[in-house]
Design a protein around this motif. Structure first.
Motif, PDB file in Angstrom:
ATOM      1  N   SER A  15      -7.474   1.002   4.803  1.00 29.13           N
ATOM      2  CA  SER A  15      -6.286   0.855   4.115  1.00 29.13           C
ATOM      3  C   SER A  15      -5.231   1.837   5.063  1.00 29.13           C
ATOM      4  O   SER A  15      -5.369   2.734   5.545  1.00 29.13           O
ATOM      5  CB  SER A  15      -6.232   1.455   2.781  1.00 29.13           C
ATOM      6  OG  SER A  15      -7.160   0.721   2.023  1.00 29.13           O
ATOM      7  N   LEU A  16      -4.136   1.189   5.201  1.00 30.33           N
ATOM      8  CA  LEU A  16      -2.828   1.418   5.780  1.00 30.33           C
ATOM      9  C   LEU A  16      -2.690   3.067   5.601  1.00 30.33           C
ATOM     10  O   LEU A  16      -2.263   3.539   4.490  1.00 30.33           O
ATOM     11  CB  LEU A  16      -1.556   0.670   5.573  1.00 30.33           C
ATOM     12  CG  LEU A  16      -0.524   1.242   6.200  1.00 30.33           C
ATOM     13  CD1 LEU A  16      -0.678   1.204   7.664  1.00 30.33           C
ATOM     14  CD2 LEU A  16       0.606   0.096   5.791  1.00 30.33           C
ATOM     15  N   VAL A  59      -4.291  -1.979   1.317  1.00 32.39           N
ATOM     16  CA  VAL A  59      -3.743  -2.945   2.255  1.00 32.39           C
ATOM     17  C   VAL A  59      -4.075  -2.758   3.625  1.00 32.39           C
ATOM     18  O   VAL A  59      -3.997  -1.525   4.073  1.00 32.39           O
ATOM     19  CB  VAL A  59      -1.933  -2.546   2.599  1.00 32.39           C
ATOM     20  CG1 VAL A  59      -1.376  -3.614   3.650  1.00 32.39           C
ATOM     21  CG2 VAL A  59      -1.517  -3.109   1.360  1.00 32.39           C
ATOM     22  N   GLU A  80       1.148   6.355   2.883  1.00 38.50           N
ATOM     23  CA  GLU A  80      -0.194   5.758   2.892  1.00 38.50           C
ATOM     24  C   GLU A  80      -0.098   4.454   1.547  1.00 38.50           C
ATOM     25  O   GLU A  80       0.611   4.731   0.954  1.00 38.50           O
ATOM     26  CB  GLU A  80      -1.130   6.742   1.989  1.00 38.50           C
ATOM     27  CG  GLU A  80      -1.351   7.806   3.101  1.00 38.50           C
ATOM     28  CD  GLU A  80      -2.299   8.962   2.409  1.00 38.50           C
ATOM     29  OE1 GLU A  80      -3.400   8.558   1.560  1.00 38.50           O
ATOM     30  OE2 GLU A  80      -2.677   9.941   3.156  1.00 38.50           O
ATOM     31  N   VAL A  81      -0.760   3.344   2.141  1.00 38.37           N
ATOM     32  CA  VAL A  81      -0.674   2.436   1.181  1.00 38.37           C
ATOM     33  C   VAL A  81      -2.157   1.394   0.776  1.00 38.37           C
ATOM     34  O   VAL A  81      -2.788   1.264   1.667  1.00 38.37           O
ATOM     35  CB  VAL A  81       0.001   1.261   1.719  1.00 38.37           C
ATOM     36  CG1 VAL A  81       0.485   0.027   0.767  1.00 38.37           C
ATOM     37  CG2 VAL A  81       1.375   1.672   2.411  1.00 38.37           C
ATOM     38  N   PRO A  82      -2.576   2.003  -0.322  1.00 41.96           N
ATOM     39  CA  PRO A  82      -3.895   1.764  -0.636  1.00 41.96           C
ATOM     40  C   PRO A  82      -4.291   0.307  -0.776  1.00 41.96           C
ATOM     41  O   PRO A  82      -3.468  -0.289  -1.372  1.00 41.96           O
ATOM     42  CB  PRO A  82      -4.330   2.428  -2.101  1.00 41.96           C
ATOM     43  CG  PRO A  82      -2.935   3.476  -2.175  1.00 41.96           C
ATOM     44  CD  PRO A  82      -2.117   3.120  -1.245  1.00 41.96           C
TER      45      PRO A  82
END
Lengths: 479, 254
Positions: B141-142, B93, B89-91
């Motif tokens: 987000s991603l 982006v 998980e990439v907050p």
């Protein structure tokens, strides 16, 4: 960490040039004579000299604070030059063309939009070089709506009553060690006054630069927004590269009256020292805003990427009922940098609200701490605070700490604190790389995503600059 | 397309792959099956360049090039794709921005035109239909807060965007309900072409009912113990893995 996380953080400091300008300086050292010299040099009124001397005498009784999570050799205050001004070819500049060409080239290198042609950028700029304000653009234009935007020294001359009324009203000269020092020896800075009901039509901006090797920079900024007024103020900082440490001890005071709003944005990129921690700026700054009036609003946004040591807590005193304080911060440390930064939100009035969003990014061998106080006083009925403090670590040898202090003396108050720590690890990088994105771009994207809540508070050009700056600062840290 | 010869690899000094041989040709679908901890996910990670694993021997040729001379991002741009078992998980982006950057990196490497955000918007709206993903997931987000199934859907969406030559899908079925599995399985089938290949890594044979392999390999203890046609998957479903391990042990003893 593998080879990718170590290559991305060794970018050279691009503002490390020194401008060769004849400077008018006092000999290093501090005593009452030096203070009298500064005051006389600037043709100050007696009350201001008294203000300085009182601060100095109090400073002598104080000791340097050591509660912050930073370690550094204490500066020798007798080795610092307390006054250094670029010596003008003529006493006053009628236009930018008269400014020393060397100095103009410096600002061009820095990208300060100082020329008339940059009017399109819509930024009014005050430039403080070492200790003296060099020029202020757009002054006449702003004056037509009653806005005063000038150097601090000039304000002392042309608007002494305003300065006298507000100077030290938010940060008293005895507030802390560095604020006292600043009060004694400050040489210049910016002054902004927005009259009642006026929304400042453009962003105001100050660009600070330390150029002299032995000089300290002690600037003083005072912004007053009268009833219903609003202003957005930007501050940028750079310094040349020296292998000695330079001291920067600024004081910024903001005063917002009824329903006034002040937005203060900083991108701090003082020289951070080299990879091994040699040189760099000691950045000891006191910034505080007073929400004096009902429904007033003060918002701090900072992007701290430079300085060897950062010790800085932009704060809000929420005195007026329904006033709002905000603090949005990105602090990035790399190599041997140390930052201890955060905020204080002091709720005094009823239904006061505060928001704290802090994003700390540590890489290399750096240390990055968030320190924040949320204080709700007994009469602050219905006070509310929301704090979020996130830390991100890049690599194995950096550290991140969070020191939240919460003091609540009113039962109706609601205070929320959230904190997270994450790591840009190899799994995250691999995910991006596996989609064809090189490691450096991946880091930049992850970091910008992490800081998004803060960046969107910045004016657009500043947000773009901040984004670039973070990527630049982290170049070489992923390997 | 991919030729693996006597590949050995270790993590923190512990050998996990102990001599893998595998040939994958264009147009083929291979399944690697095996009990938990057999090393089958490791094989996928080694192929995409996970930095935690050290290749200790053997060679891998991808389209005739030494795969290990390429960095992880170069392998991706050369057409190797991994659908991760646990996508990160990439907050902050946005999914759409990530997808576009990935697409443009590959387009750039192949000398094709990059897409600006508007063009990409049209492009991605076609692609999300393939995996039946709701539009709102593009703006989020991603992978942040995505359910297990949504993450897998997003992996296959990325595959559809990048159109890899060789896709390695690691435990695609974990976290998926039966309907989602069918949708994603169909999407993967649609993306498969004569000039592309698939390597399906899975513990359960279930997914192989939708994505039907021509070759099934059982990997255990860091070695491929048995290779056969797709009927092997059915047999594993009926009988489990133990008999393969026993057979191999007996073979080794002989």
């Amino acid at each position: 960490m593998s080879s990718t996380l170590n290559v991305v953080t060794s970018q050279e400091y691009k503002y490390g040039f020194v401008t060769d300008i004849e400077a008018d300086s006092v000999a290093p050292g501090l005593n009452e004579d030096v203070i009298r010299f500064i005051s006389a040099k600037k043709g100050e009124p007696d009350w201001l000299l008294e203000f300085r001397l009182k601060a100095y005498r109090h400073w002598l009784t104080m000791t340097e604070p050591d509660w912050a999570k930073v370690a550094y050799p204490k500066p020798d205050f007798q080795k610092i030059v307390y006054y250094s001004a670029p010596r003008p070819k003529k006493p006053q500049y009628a236009s930018m063309d008269e400014v020393d060409p060397e100095l103009r080239r410096t600002f061009e290198k820095l990208g300060v939009p100082i020329h008339e042609q940059e009017a399109l950028a819509g930024v009014a700029v005050d430039v403080v070089f070492d200790s003296v304000s060099v020029t202020t653009t757009y002054r006449e234009k702003l004056a037509t709506v009653g806005i005063i935007f000038c150097s601090f020294s000039e304000a002392v001359k042309s608007h002494p009553d305003l300065v006298k009324q507000y100077l030290g009203s938010v940060v008293p000269s005895s507030d802390n060690f560095y604020a006292a020092l600043n009060s004694a020896v400050f040489t210049d800075g910016s002054f902004v006054y927005i009259p009642k009901g006026v929304a400042c039509p453009m962003d105001l901006s100050t660009y600070f630069r330390i150029n002299n090797k032995e000089s300290g920079q002690f600037e003083r900024t005072l912004i007053v927004a009268e009833e219903g007024a609003s202003v957005s103020y930007l501050e940028g900082c750079t310094a040349p590269q020296f292998d000695t440490n330079q001291l920067h001890a600024a004081v910024v005071e903001l005063v917002a009256l009824d329903r006034a709003s002040i937005k203060y944005s900083t991108v701090q990129n003082w020289y951070a020292g080299d990879k091994d921690g040699v040189g760099g700026i000691f950045n000891f700054v006191t910034k505080r805003g007073l929400c004096k009036g009902k429904g007033s609003h003060i918002s701090w946004t900072q992007v701290e990427t430079g300085s060897a040591i950062t010790w800085k807590y932009p704060s809000c005193v929420l005195l007026g009922d329904d006033s709002i304080g905000e603090f949005y911060s990105v602090a990035l440390t790399n190599h041997k940098q140390q930052a201890d930064t955060g905020t204080k939100m002091i709720h005094i009035g009823r239904n006061t609200k505060s928001t704290i969003i802090s994003k700390g990014i540590s890489a290399g061998d750096s240390s990055n701490s968030y320190r924040g106080l949320v204080k709700v006083q007994p009469k602050a009925e219905g006070a509310r605070n929301f704090s979020q403090c996130d830390s991100m670590l890049i690599g194995q040898s950096c550290s991140a700490s969070t020191f939240p202090y919460i003091e609540v003396q009113n039962r109706s108050a609601r205070v929320e604190h959230e904190a997270t720590t994450s790591k840009i690890g190899e799994e995250q990088l691999l995910y991006f790389q596996q989609r064809g994105i090189p490691a450096e771009e991946a880091i930049s994207m992850i970091i910008n995503g992490f800081c998004k809540d803060v960046f969107r508070e910045l004016p657009m050009e500043f947000a773009v600059e901040a984004t670039k700056l973070l990527s630049l600062k982290l170049e070489g840290s992923v390997g | 397309m991919l030729s693996i010869k006597n590949l050995t690899a270790s993590i923190n000094g512990t050998p996990v792959l102990k001599g893998i041989d595998l040939e994958i040709k264009a147009g083929e679908i291979h399944a690697i099956m095996g009990p938990n901890g057999s090393g089958k996910s490791t094989l996928g990670k080694v192929l995409v360049g996970h930095p935690a694993y050290e290749v200790t021997g053997g060679e891998v040729l991808y389209e005739g090039r030494n795969l290990f001379e390429l960095a992880a991002d170069e392998r991706a741009r050369a057409g190797i794709f991994m659908g991760f078992q646990h996508p990160i998980e990439v907050p902050g982006v946005s999914n759409a921005a990530f997808l576009r950057l990935a697409y443009n990196k590959k387009a750039e490497a192949e000398g094709r035109d990059e897409l600006d955000p508007l063009e990409f918007d049209d492009f991605i709206h076609e692609k999300i239909k393939l995996v039946a993903m709701k539009e709102e997931f593009l703006d989020r987000s991603l992978n942040e807060g995505f359910s297990g199934g949504e993450k897998k859907r997003n992996e296959i969406l990325q595959m559809a965007v990048l159109e890899p030559k060789l896709a390695i899908l690691d435990e695609l079925d974990s976290g998926l309900d039966i309907d989602a599995l069918r949708v994603l399985g169909d999407a993967v089938n649609k993306l498969q072409r004569p000039d592309r290949a698939l390597l399906i890594i899975t513990h359960f044979p279930r997914i192989l009912e939708t994505i039907q392999p021509q070759f099934v390999h059982v990997l255990s203890g860091g070695r491929i113990l048995k290779s056969a046609g797709k009927e092997l998957a059915t047999e594993l479903e009926d009988r489990g893995y133990d008999w393969v391990l026993e057979e191999a042990a007996a073979g080794g003893a002989r």
